[in-house]
Scaffold this motif. Structure first.
Motif, short mmCIF file in Angstrom:
data_model
loop_
_atom_site.label_atom_id
_atom_site.label_comp_id
_atom_site.label_asym_id
_atom_site.label_seq_id
_atom_site.Cartn_x
_atom_site.Cartn_y
_atom_site.Cartn_z
N SER A 186 0.33 65.13 96.65
CA SER A 186 -0.29 63.82 96.87
C SER A 186 -1.00 63.32 95.61
O SER A 186 -1.08 62.11 95.38
CB SER A 186 -1.27 63.88 98.04
OG SER A 186 -2.31 64.78 97.75
N LYS A 187 -1.50 64.23 94.79
CA LYS A 187 -2.16 63.84 93.54
C LYS A 187 -1.16 63.19 92.58
O LYS A 187 -1.44 62.18 91.95
CB LYS A 187 -2.81 65.05 92.87
CG LYS A 187 -3.65 64.72 91.66
CD LYS A 187 -4.04 65.93 90.85
CE LYS A 187 -5.04 66.79 91.54
NZ LYS A 187 -5.58 67.85 90.66
N ARG A 200 -0.21 59.72 93.94
CA ARG A 200 -1.29 58.76 93.71
C ARG A 200 -1.25 58.26 92.27
O ARG A 200 -1.33 57.06 92.01
CB ARG A 200 -2.64 59.41 94.01
CG ARG A 200 -3.83 58.46 93.78
CD ARG A 200 -5.17 59.18 93.91
NE ARG A 200 -5.31 60.29 92.99
CZ ARG A 200 -5.65 60.16 91.70
NH1 ARG A 200 -5.87 58.98 91.18
NH2 ARG A 200 -5.78 61.22 90.93
N ARG A 201 -1.10 59.19 91.31
CA ARG A 201 -1.04 58.80 89.90
C ARG A 201 0.18 57.93 89.63
O ARG A 201 0.12 56.97 88.87
CB ARG A 201 -1.03 60.03 89.00
CG ARG A 201 -1.08 59.64 87.55
CD ARG A 201 -1.03 60.83 86.62
NE ARG A 201 -0.33 60.37 85.45
CZ ARG A 201 0.90 60.69 85.10
NH1 ARG A 201 1.58 61.55 85.81
NH2 ARG A 201 1.46 60.19 84.04
N LYS A 251 1.71 55.88 91.71
CA LYS A 251 1.49 54.53 92.23
C LYS A 251 0.58 53.73 91.30
O LYS A 251 0.85 52.55 91.02
CB LYS A 251 0.85 54.61 93.63
CG LYS A 251 1.85 54.92 94.71
CD LYS A 251 1.23 55.22 96.04
CE LYS A 251 0.22 54.23 96.53
NZ LYS A 251 -0.31 54.55 97.86
#
Length: 117
Positions: A3-4, A7-8, A10
């Motif tokens: 998920s990290k 997120r980056r 996006k």
């Protein structure tokens, strides 16, 4: 995927919608790995890298210091290469990373080296 990383990714896509480099004012793109930092000046119109610097360069790798100090040296090195090529301004692309720590050190080093953005 993690998920990290998503997120980056996006954030990176959102930044790239707004930030584009041309030959006169290229994009200063930063990539940060766990051990090193890489910086490129990119002309997005022709899709070519104008100049690049990293903490793996021989002169920077030989210096003593922590990762933040070496990142500042990388910023100064890319500014020196850019000015030698006649580029004085750039658009900063943090690639989804927070403007803090090593990414901030690259930007400060480039500004101190004479690159405007």
């Amino acid at each position: 995927m993690d998920s990290k990383i998503l997120r980056r990714q996006k954030i990176r896509y959102r930044i790239r919608k707004k930030v584009a480099g041309v030959a006169v004012k290229p994009r200063l793109s930063v990539f940060r790995s766990n051990t090193d930092i890489y910086v490129q000046l990119i002309d997005d119109i022709s899709g070519q890298t104008i100049a690049a610097a990293s903490s793996n360069d021989k002169d920077i790798k030989a210096q003593a210091g922590n990762k933040v100090e070496k990142s500042k040296m990388v910023g100064a090195a890319i500014a020196t290469k850019a000015i030698a090529l006649g580029v004085t301004t750039a658009v900063f692309d943090r690639s989804g990373y927070l403007y803090h720590g090593r990414v901030k050190a690259v930007a400060e080093g480039a500004r101190e080296g004479g690159l405007l953005f």
